[in-house]
Structures are given as structure tokens and as C-alpha cells.
Write a protein that holds these residues in place. Structure first.
Motif, PDB file in Angstrom:
ATOM      1  N   PHE A 112       0.842  -1.202   0.000  1.00 24.37           N
ATOM      2  CA  PHE A 112       0.000   0.000   0.000  1.00 24.37           C
ATOM      3  C   PHE A 112       0.877   1.251   0.000  1.00 24.37           C
ATOM      4  O   PHE A 112       0.616   2.200  -0.737  1.00 24.37           O
ATOM      5  CB  PHE A 112      -0.896  -0.030   1.244  1.00 24.37           C
ATOM      6  N   ALA A 113       1.944   1.215   0.830  1.00 26.51           N
ATOM      7  CA  ALA A 113       2.847   2.364   0.887  1.00 26.51           C
ATOM      8  C   ALA A 113       3.476   2.601  -0.480  1.00 26.51           C
ATOM      9  O   ALA A 113       3.642   3.740  -0.916  1.00 26.51           O
ATOM     10  CB  ALA A 113       3.921   2.136   1.939  1.00 26.51           C
ATOM     11  N   GLY A 114       3.817   1.503  -1.159  1.00 27.56           N
ATOM     12  CA  GLY A 114       4.455   1.646  -2.466  1.00 27.56           C
ATOM     13  C   GLY A 114       3.479   2.075  -3.545  1.00 27.56           C
ATOM     14  O   GLY A 114       3.800   2.895  -4.404  1.00 27.56           O
ATOM     15  N   ARG A 115       2.262   1.556  -3.501  1.00 24.26           N
ATOM     16  CA  ARG A 115       1.312   1.827  -4.575  1.00 24.26           C
ATOM     17  C   ARG A 115       0.502   3.100  -4.306  1.00 24.26           C
ATOM     18  O   ARG A 115       0.548   4.057  -5.068  1.00 24.26           O
ATOM     19  CB  ARG A 115       0.390   0.608  -4.736  1.00 24.26           C
ATOM     20  N   ALA A 116      -0.224   3.101  -3.184  1.00 21.60           N
ATOM     21  CA  ALA A 116      -1.126   4.223  -2.922  1.00 21.60           C
ATOM     22  C   ALA A 116      -0.411   5.365  -2.209  1.00 21.60           C
ATOM     23  O   ALA A 116      -0.658   6.533  -2.499  1.00 21.60           O
ATOM     24  CB  ALA A 116      -2.318   3.748  -2.092  1.00 21.60           C
ATOM     25  N   GLY A 117       0.501   5.026  -1.285  1.00 16.74           N
ATOM     26  CA  GLY A 117       1.191   6.056  -0.508  1.00 16.74           C
ATOM     27  C   GLY A 117       1.970   7.001  -1.405  1.00 16.74           C
ATOM     28  O   GLY A 117       1.856   8.224  -1.286  1.00 16.74           O
ATOM     29  N   THR A 118       2.740   6.442  -2.332  1.00 17.11           N
ATOM     30  CA  THR A 118       3.530   7.303  -3.217  1.00 17.11           C
ATOM     31  C   THR A 118       2.619   8.156  -4.080  1.00 17.11           C
ATOM     32  O   THR A 118       2.907   9.329  -4.325  1.00 17.11           O
ATOM     33  CB  THR A 118       4.434   6.470  -4.126  1.00 17.11           C
ATOM     34  N   ALA A 119       1.501   7.566  -4.519  1.00 15.91           N
ATOM     35  CA  ALA A 119       0.574   8.339  -5.355  1.00 15.91           C
ATOM     36  C   ALA A 119       0.020   9.523  -4.570  1.00 15.91           C
ATOM     37  O   ALA A 119      -0.079  10.629  -5.096  1.00 15.91           O
ATOM     38  CB  ALA A 119      -0.564   7.444  -5.845  1.00 15.91           C
ATOM     39  N   GLY A 141       1.982  16.762  -3.134  1.00 18.91           N
ATOM     40  CA  GLY A 141       3.169  17.567  -3.392  1.00 18.91           C
ATOM     41  C   GLY A 141       2.990  18.428  -4.633  1.00 18.91           C
ATOM     42  O   GLY A 141       3.338  19.611  -4.641  1.00 18.91           O
ATOM     43  N   LEU A 142       2.429  17.833  -5.686  1.00 22.00           N
ATOM     44  CA  LEU A 142       2.232  18.595  -6.920  1.00 22.00           C
ATOM     45  C   LEU A 142       1.157  19.660  -6.740  1.00 22.00           C
ATOM     46  O   LEU A 142       1.261  20.757  -7.282  1.00 22.00           O
ATOM     47  CB  LEU A 142       1.859  17.659  -8.073  1.00 22.00           C
ATOM     48  N   MET A 143       0.121  19.325  -5.976  1.00 22.34           N
ATOM     49  CA  MET A 143      -0.915  20.330  -5.712  1.00 22.34           C
ATOM     50  C   MET A 143      -0.310  21.528  -4.995  1.00 22.34           C
ATOM     51  O   MET A 143      -0.699  22.665  -5.218  1.00 22.34           O
ATOM     52  CB  MET A 143      -2.035  19.734  -4.852  1.00 22.34           C
ATOM     53  N   ALA A 171      10.019  20.088  -8.302  1.00 21.96           N
ATOM     54  CA  ALA A 171       9.984  18.728  -8.840  1.00 21.96           C
ATOM     55  C   ALA A 171      10.883  17.823  -8.003  1.00 21.96           C
ATOM     56  O   ALA A 171      10.519  16.708  -7.648  1.00 21.96           O
ATOM     57  CB  ALA A 171      10.429  18.737 -10.295  1.00 21.96           C
ATOM     58  N   GLU A 172      12.056  18.316  -7.669  1.00 23.59           N
ATOM     59  CA  GLU A 172      12.993  17.504  -6.896  1.00 23.59           C
ATOM     60  C   GLU A 172      12.444  17.241  -5.499  1.00 23.59           C
ATOM     61  O   GLU A 172      12.528  16.129  -4.986  1.00 23.59           O
ATOM     62  CB  GLU A 172      14.335  18.239  -6.797  1.00 23.59           C
ATOM     63  N   GLY A 173      11.875  18.276  -4.906  1.00 23.22           N
ATOM     64  CA  GLY A 173      11.319  18.125  -3.564  1.00 23.22           C
ATOM     65  C   GLY A 173      10.243  17.056  -3.527  1.00 23.22           C
ATOM     66  O   GLY A 173      10.209  16.227  -2.614  1.00 23.22           O
ATOM     67  N   VAL A 174       9.373  17.040  -4.539  1.00 22.00           N
ATOM     68  CA  VAL A 174       8.285  16.069  -4.562  1.00 22.00           C
ATOM     69  C   VAL A 174       8.839  14.660  -4.757  1.00 22.00           C
ATOM     70  O   VAL A 174       8.401  13.713  -4.107  1.00 22.00           O
ATOM     71  CB  VAL A 174       7.274  16.432  -5.674  1.00 22.00           C
ATOM     72  N   SER A 175       9.850  14.529  -5.622  1.00 22.47           N
ATOM     73  CA  SER A 175      10.373  13.186  -5.869  1.00 22.47           C
ATOM     74  C   SER A 175      11.076  12.651  -4.627  1.00 22.47           C
ATOM     75  O   SER A 175      10.955  11.479  -4.295  1.00 22.47           O
ATOM     76  CB  SER A 175      11.296  13.179  -7.084  1.00 22.47           C
ATOM     77  N   ARG A 176      11.772  13.513  -3.906  1.00 22.20           N
ATOM     78  CA  ARG A 176      12.396  13.072  -2.659  1.00 22.20           C
ATOM     79  C   ARG A 176      11.347  12.684  -1.635  1.00 22.20           C
ATOM     80  O   ARG A 176      11.496  11.698  -0.911  1.00 22.20           O
ATOM     81  CB  ARG A 176      13.244  14.189  -2.070  1.00 22.20           C
ATOM     82  N   THR A 185       8.460  11.512  -2.174  1.00 20.74           N
ATOM     83  CA  THR A 185       7.873  10.226  -2.542  1.00 20.74           C
ATOM     84  C   THR A 185       8.738   9.076  -2.031  1.00 20.74           C
ATOM     85  O   THR A 185       8.238   8.099  -1.479  1.00 20.74           O
ATOM     86  CB  THR A 185       7.741  10.152  -4.070  1.00 20.74           C
ATOM     87  N   THR A 186      10.063   9.224  -2.214  1.00 25.85           N
ATOM     88  CA  THR A 186      10.970   8.185  -1.720  1.00 25.85           C
ATOM     89  C   THR A 186      10.850   8.062  -0.207  1.00 25.85           C
ATOM     90  O   THR A 186      10.784   6.956   0.337  1.00 25.85           O
ATOM     91  CB  THR A 186      12.412   8.555  -2.082  1.00 25.85           C
ATOM     92  N   ARG A 187      10.825   9.236   0.458  1.00 26.32           N
ATOM     93  CA  ARG A 187      10.752   9.206   1.923  1.00 26.32           C
ATOM     94  C   ARG A 187       9.478   8.531   2.400  1.00 26.32           C
ATOM     95  O   ARG A 187       9.477   7.865   3.424  1.00 26.32           O
ATOM     96  CB  ARG A 187      10.818  10.631   2.463  1.00 26.32           C
ATOM     97  N   THR A 188       8.386   8.705   1.646  1.00 19.35           N
ATOM     98  CA  THR A 188       7.127   8.060   2.036  1.00 19.35           C
ATOM     99  C   THR A 188       7.310   6.555   2.143  1.00 19.35           C
ATOM    100  O   THR A 188       6.907   5.934   3.130  1.00 19.35           O
ATOM    101  CB  THR A 188       6.041   8.363   0.982  1.00 19.35           C
ATOM    102  N   VAL A 189       7.947   5.958   1.118  1.00 20.37           N
ATOM    103  CA  VAL A 189       8.114   4.503   1.115  1.00 20.37           C
ATOM    104  C   VAL A 189       9.002   4.085   2.283  1.00 20.37           C
ATOM    105  O   VAL A 189       8.674   3.154   3.031  1.00 20.37           O
ATOM    106  CB  VAL A 189       8.713   4.038  -0.224  1.00 20.37           C
TER     107      VAL A 189
END
Lengths: 181, 264, 267
Positions: free
Chosen positions: B112-119, B125-127, B232-237, B239-243
Motif C-alpha cells: 500500500f505504501a508503495g502503490r497508494a502512498g507514493t501516489a 506535493g504537486l498540488m 519537482a525535486e522536492g516532490v520526488s524526494r 515520494t521516496t521518503r514516504t516509502v
């Protein structure tokens, strides 16, 4: 995606979840088998309960008739007081015998009830007076060795080879019976 | 020179620790704000239903397929070991208990963390990066009530459903390997299972675990998104931290919950 | 000016001790289009956030309709914001909602209007920006100029009395720019609203603004009508209005002497 389609999918999703929970309850869990409705409580004292745990089954003739609800230590008598919840559908005479058995050689422990002949039945809050303790493997082995030692003292003429042979015989003849006496 | 380097390392470590604690506090505050502004998620339940679709329904495929394979592997491995002790009928118990008590809730939470959490993190983050949250604020609409809370409750609803499905499908996978493939007796498989799996102690405790994991995973994903630097970089980081954070939180919480459940 | 709807008084604001604004005074009269101009990074957008109550001033205050913004509680700020509409730099449309739903969003959140009336109002607003035909599209399917116009329709959805524009011309082609210019003026006059525009596009702004403030180094460097400023003798205004590369705002970031750096080996 239309809103209504989303609603439909979420509905299916949640329904699937409930179905799975129901499946777990009925097919996997013991909700159906352990649904003991009304119960009455009796206690039994044991000198040693071995590895008996709360929620262990209480069986009679192999059928589950109740569960162990609580195990406490009585500091006056130095005994374990085991409370049993027994299904009200089953009545047992007052002189019923409670044993702690082990399922298989190393399995879980349970309480076995053997009905006596009394005409008065056990009722809520009663105490089962006739009990037999759990078999502790270490005790069993040491008693077996002790009995072997006394045996060889009685028959000093026997050779070492026959002594081991009779050892095998003794094991076959269920040591459990011997210790009960 | 070495001393200087050491000093710099220590101060970096300290700053990192303080930062973590700060983030923990900020996460706790967001959790609290989410709870007190949850009214709208239930008054306008449509908002929450929509998010259940995105977090729950869309995670269904990966959860079910994984569950099936996990169940099959458990049966294979379990049989291999159990038959050495001549108790291969206990395979049903092994598969069911492993799934219901541990693997169901835990593996579901990790997936769930990988599929829904990152989404969720990427979306929030993008919003934020595209000023959508600011715009909402300026329209006098609280983003926590309108965006965060519905996603939170959707995650809390979806997780136990997914975990229960995981357990059930995993047991079916185990059954397929154990009974038709290996040849364990079907009656023994089910009856041993039923005799040893307890409704309250095993199944409900498993469901409870998954609810706690649902709270943790969703909240972590939401916080990382809400707290992400708006680039963009902040959001991608983030996402990684979420997982990473969700996985660690799930495993840590699992230990704590299990120790409580076994003690009781 | 007596009928000022927004008033900024002696406003200072800064992050971590570094002051971005150092005592700013501005007045935005009712019905006028007022522009705030200045170089990049001069804190123009921050001013809008201060007016909207998203930030708290370090010193001084902002009054909206006679109420001090930063003294309001959450409810009060939300009440004030309902009178404001804001157009963000890149539109900030909600990417998961269609154009129609984006414009309907403020109405759905703040009113209990029936669905048929919401539909009529949304189409009316979209028609005002010329995009009634695009109501079914998603924001990702729009060009930059169209997205900006949809966002404008959303900003005026509840007929605000203050409309704020954050860099409305950034990244637009000349045609879209002319369209937005026209819309700002006509919507302002049609709604009887007050418009506050933050921008650095001199030519476009001077065509339709009633009054202009120049912000530099955290203070109001110059103010006046576009005509006043065009003829201004102030060196900074002259440089900005005519787009000269060197002047009071230097081309070079503060650095040691070039020649000396070369000889030393620049660090």
C-alpha cells in the motif's frame, strides 16, 4: 471516470472486503465451532498444570464442551485454580474427573472431563474435586529411570543386553499408565 | 583538522536529529488538524468515496496477485519443513496463521505504501507545487478539510479491506498448492485450520493491526506530500521518503502491536 | 483617498531576521485597477499573501474593508477571503477537476445553490472569459493562456469585491496577453471591484492601470498614474520603465573588482 462508476467500484470493493472477512470467520476461523452460547463456570485445582493456557479447550470424549477461562495461583494451598467455562447444553455429574492431557506427544494441552456416576450435576460456581495433573516430561523420564534402577536391583542375574530389551518393553507399555498409579 | 571534521560530523548528526524531531512534531500536528477537520469527509461522504476508489480499488490488483503468490510460497515452504516432522496436515494452520496474524496486514501495508502512498504524496506535493493548495486557502476553503482528511479516511477504510482480502486470497493460494498439488487431505487442511485459528485472537487482531497501519501509512504519505518543498525535486524526494518511512513505521508498529497482543 | 478598500500601513515583513519589506504604505481605492511593480524578488507576491492573510506582518498592518487582517481569527480571515478572488501565477487550476468543476468549486463550497443555478452561473463566468465551449475539458488539455482565463473565471465565481492578480502575464504569448489585459479592465468595471495586479510587464500594465506603485529594496520607490511615471525623472523608474540594463539596479551582482579577481584566481 464517471462519478457513478466510482461509487459502483467502491461498493464492490467494500463488499469484497466484507465477503473476505466472512470467509475468514466461517471457513478459516473457529467462529462457528467456538460459538459457545450460554456457559456455566466451574473450577478445578491442580498441583501442576504444565503448559495449560487460558482459552485451551475443555473436551469430553474428544468433543469440545468448553474453554479454560482463567488460571490463577492460590497462595494458600500452593495450587493452580483453573476456571472452566462449560456449555450449558452439557451437564456433568458432581464426581466428574478432570485431567490435563497433551494432544499428541508435543501438542497443546487441554482439559479432559471424564463423567462420574453421581446423580447430582455440577452447577455454576462448583468445584471439581477429582483432578489429575499435567504430565511433565522431565518427571516422567526420571521416574522411568528410577523404576529401571530398582528393577535391576531386584533381578541382579540379568545381563546388560536383556536389560536394554526390557527397557524397550517398558516404553511400549505406556509409561503414562505407570505414573498414574 | 580531524577534530574539526569530527565536530562538523557531530553537528550535522545533531541537526539531522533535531530535524527529525521537528518533522515528527509537525506530522503529529497535521494528524491532529486532520482529525478535528474530518467532519466534512463524512458530511460529504462522496469526497471520501472518490479517494477510496483511488487508494483502495486501484491497489486491488497488486494486492490480490501478491497475496496469491505469498500464499502459494508459504504452503510450499511450510510443507517442506512440516513433512520432516510428519505433520504435513498442519499446513493449513501454518498458512492461515501466518497470513491472518502477520503477512496479511504487514505485506498489504508495505505494498500500500508503495502503490497508494507514493501516489498520495506525489499528488499532494504537486498540488502544493502548482499552488493549488494556496488557491484553495485563498478561496476560504481549508485544504486540510477538503484534500487531506478525505484521503486520510479513505486510507483508513481501504487498508483493512485490502488486508482481509490479502489473507483470504493467500489462504486460497496456499490451498491450491497444498491440496491439489502436494496432495494434503482437504478435510485435514480446513479442519486443522478451523480448530486453531481463533476469530477474536487471530482474525480480529489482524484486522486491528491493518487499521493501525492504515492510519500510519496514509498519514505519513499525506504529511510527506504536504511538507514537500514545492519543486519537482522536492516532490520526488518526498515520494521516496514516504516509502522508507512507511515501511519502517509499519514494521516497528507491527512489533509493538504483536507484543501487546501476545501478552494479553 | 476616502473610500479605500484595502490599505497597507507601515508594513514590514521578513523571514528569519532579513526584512523583505521595510515600512510600506499603499492604498487601493474602490473601483480602481492598481498595479504593484518591481523587479524579480522584490516581494511583490508576498504583498498579496499578506493581504490575503496567508502571512502575518512583522510590523504594521493590512486593512481590508476597515478590518485588520492579521488580527482576525481563522473564521474572520475566511470571511474576508470570501470577498477576494485571486488569480495565481500559473492559474493553479485543480488538476483532478474539469474546467466546469473548477469554476463551480467556490460555489459548491460556499453556497447551497441548486445544481441548475450553479450550471447557469458557471457558464456565465466561462462566457465572460470566452471559454464556455471548453467547459468539459480537463486543465491538462488547456494552453497556458486558456488556463489563466479559466482561473480568472474561477476567481470571479463569487463576484468578489477585490481581485488580485499574481503575475497575470508571465509566460503568455502577445495575443493571450492582450486578452488578459482586456479582461482585467472590463471585469473590474463590470463587477465594480478593485483590482490589485502584481507584475513587471511595464507596457501592458501602463495601458490599463489607474495607479502604479513601484517597489524596490523593500520600500515604495515611486508611485503615480502611468503618465506620471512615464515622464518620471527618478533614475530607478526611468531604468525600469525603459528597460535599461544598467542603472541604479546594477547588471552585476555585488562582487570584488573583476580585474583583481582574475589576477588572484577567482574563488
Amino acid at each position: 471516470m464517471e462519478r457513478t462508476t466510482i461509487d459502483l467500484w467502491v461498493g464492490i470493493f467494500v463488499a469484497l472486503g466484507f465477503a473476505a472477512l466472512l470467509g475468514l470467520a466461517m471457513k478459516v476461523g473457529n467462529l462457528t465451532t467456538s460459538s459457545i452460547g450460554q456457559t456455566y463456570l466451574v473450577t478445578a485445582n491442580f498441583e501442576n498444570i504444565g503448559g495449560l493456557k487460558p482459552r485451551a479447550p475443555v473436551k469430553s470424549a474428544g468433543v469440545v464442551v468448553g474453554r479454560v477461562s482463567e488460571i490463577v495461583f492460590d497462595p494458600k494451598t500452593y495450587e493452580a485454580v483453573v476456571s472452566l467455562n462449560i456449555d450449558t447444553r452439557y451437564n456433568f455429574p458432581k464426581d466428574t474427573f478432570a485431567n490435563i492431557y497433551t494432544a499428541g506427544l508435543l501438542g497443546e494441552q487441554y482439559i479432559g472431563l471424564e463423567a462420574g456416576g453421581d446423580e447430582v450435576n455440577l452447577k455454576n460456581g462448583d468445584k471439581i474435586s477429582q483432578t489429575q495433573d499435567a504430565v511433565v516430561l522431565e518427571k516422567l523420564i526420571s521416574q522411568f529411570l528410577y523404576s529401571k534402577a530398582t528393577e535391576s536391583d531386584d533381578k541382579p542375574g540379568k545381563t546388560a543386553a536383556t536389560s536394554t530389551e526390557s527397557g524397550v518393553d517398558a516404553l511400549d507399555a505406556s509409561p503414562l499408565d505407570k505414573i498414574g498409579k | 583538522m580531524v577534530l574539526h571534521k569530527l565536530k562538523r560530523m557531530l553537528s550535522k548528526l545533531g541537526a539531522g536529529c533535531i530535524n527529525k524531531i521537528w518533522r515528527l512534531g509537525a506530522g503529529g500536528r497535521l494528524f491532529w488538524l486532520t482529525l478535528i477537520s474530518s467532519g466534512e469527509s463524512f458530511r460529504r461522504f462522496r469526497l471520501t468515496i472518490r479517494e477510496v476508489y483511488f487508494t483502495g480499488v486501484l491497489s486491488l490488483i497488486i494486492i490480490l496477485v501478491s497475496a496469491f503468490f505469498v500464499g502459494m510460497v508459504l504452503a510450499l515452504q511450510g510443507y517442506h519443513t512440516l513433512q520432516k516432522y510428519g505433520s504435513s496436515e498442519a499446513i493449513g494452520v501454518l498458512v492461515a496463521l501466518a497470513l491472518v496474524r502477520e503477512l496479511g496486514p504487514v505485506v498489504t501495508a508495505l505494498l500500500f505504501a508503495g502503490r497508494a502512498g507514493t501516489a498520495i504524496t506525489a499528488e499532494i506535493g504537486l498540488m502544493k507545487a502548482t499552488e493549488q493548495l494556496s488557491a484553495m486557502e485563498m478561496m476560504a476553503v481549508s485544504p486540510i478539510a477538503r484534500v487531506i482528511a478525505p484521503r486520510f479516511w479513505a486510507g483508513v477504510i481501504a487498508m483493512p479491506v485490502l488486508a482481509t482480502l490479502f489473507s483470504m486470497v493467500g489462504i486460497l493460494g496456499g490451498y491450491l498448492v497444498a491440496v491439489p498439488l502436494i496432495g494434503v487431505d482437504a478435510g485435514a487442511f480446513w479442519s486443522q485450520m478451523q480448530a486453531n485459528v481463533d476469530w477474536e485472537y487471530d482474525i480480529l487482531n489482524g484486522v486491528f493491526k491493518s487499521v493501525v497501519f492504515g492510519v500510519a501509512c496514509t498519514m505519513i504519505a499525506l504529511f510527506e506530500g504536504y511538507d514537500a518543498p514545492p519543486t519537482a525535486e522536492g516532490v520526488s524526494r518526498a515520494t521516496t521518503r514516504t516509502v522508507v518511512t512507511s515501511s519502517l513505521a509499519v514494521l516497528g508498529l507491527d512489533f509493538i502491536l504483536t507484543s501487546f497482543m501476545i501478552a494479553v | 483617498m476616502a473610500n479605500a478598500i484595502v490599505e497597507i500601513q507601515d508594513l514590514s515583513f521578513g523571514y528569519k531576521g532579513r526584512l523583505l519589506h521595510k515600512g510600506i504604505n499603499m492604498t487601493f481605492p474602490k473601483g480602481k485597477v492598481v498595479a504593484i511593480m518591481g523587479g524579480s524578488g522584490s516581494g511583490k507576491t508576498t504583498l498579496l499573501r499578506l493581504i490575503g492573510g496567508q502571512l502575518k506582518p512583522t510590523k504594521g498592518q493590512v486593512q481590508v474593508g476597515g478590518e485588520v487582517v492579521h488580527q482576525q481569527d481563522r473564521e474572520g480571515i475566511y470571511r474576508l477571503r470570501r470577498k477576494m478572488g485571486m488569480l495565481f501565477q500559473h492559474g493553479a487550476l485543480f488538476t483532478d477537476l474539469s474546467v466546469f468543476e473548477n469554476v463551480a468549486f467556490p460555489m459548491r463550497e460556499h453556497t447551497n445553490l441548486p445544481e441548475s443555478m450553479i450550471r447557469d452561473l458557471v457558464l456565465l463566468k466561462l462566457n465572460a472569459v470566452g471559454l464556455r465551449g471548453a467547459h468539459a475539458l480537463m486543465p491538462t488539455e488547456l494552453s497556458g493562456g486558456m488556463a489563466r482565463r479559466v482561473a480568472l473565471a474561477r476567481a470571479i465565481a463569487l463576484d468578489p469585491s477585490i481581485i488580485m492578480y499574481d503575475e497575470p502575464f508571465a509566460g503568455l504569448d502577445p495575443i493571450s496577453m492582450a486578452v488578459i489585459c482586456d479582461l482585467i479592465r472590463s471585469l473590474n468595471d463590470a463587477l465594480g471591484a478593485t483590482s490589485i495586479i502584481v507584475t513587471h510587464d511595464v507596457e501592458e500594465t501602463f495601458q490599463f492601470a489607474d495607479y502604479v506603485y513601484f517597489v524596490a529594496d523593500g520600500v515604495v520607490a515611486a508611485e503615480g498614474t502611468p503618465d506620471d511615471l512615464r515622464n518620471s525623472e527618478l533614475p530607478f523608474v526611468h531604468q525600469f520603465v525603459h528597460g535599461e540594463k544598467d542603472g541604479p539596479v546594477p547588471f552585476h551582482y555585488a562582487a570584488p573588482e573583476y580585474h583583481a579577481s582574475l589576477l588572484r584566481g577567482a574563488r
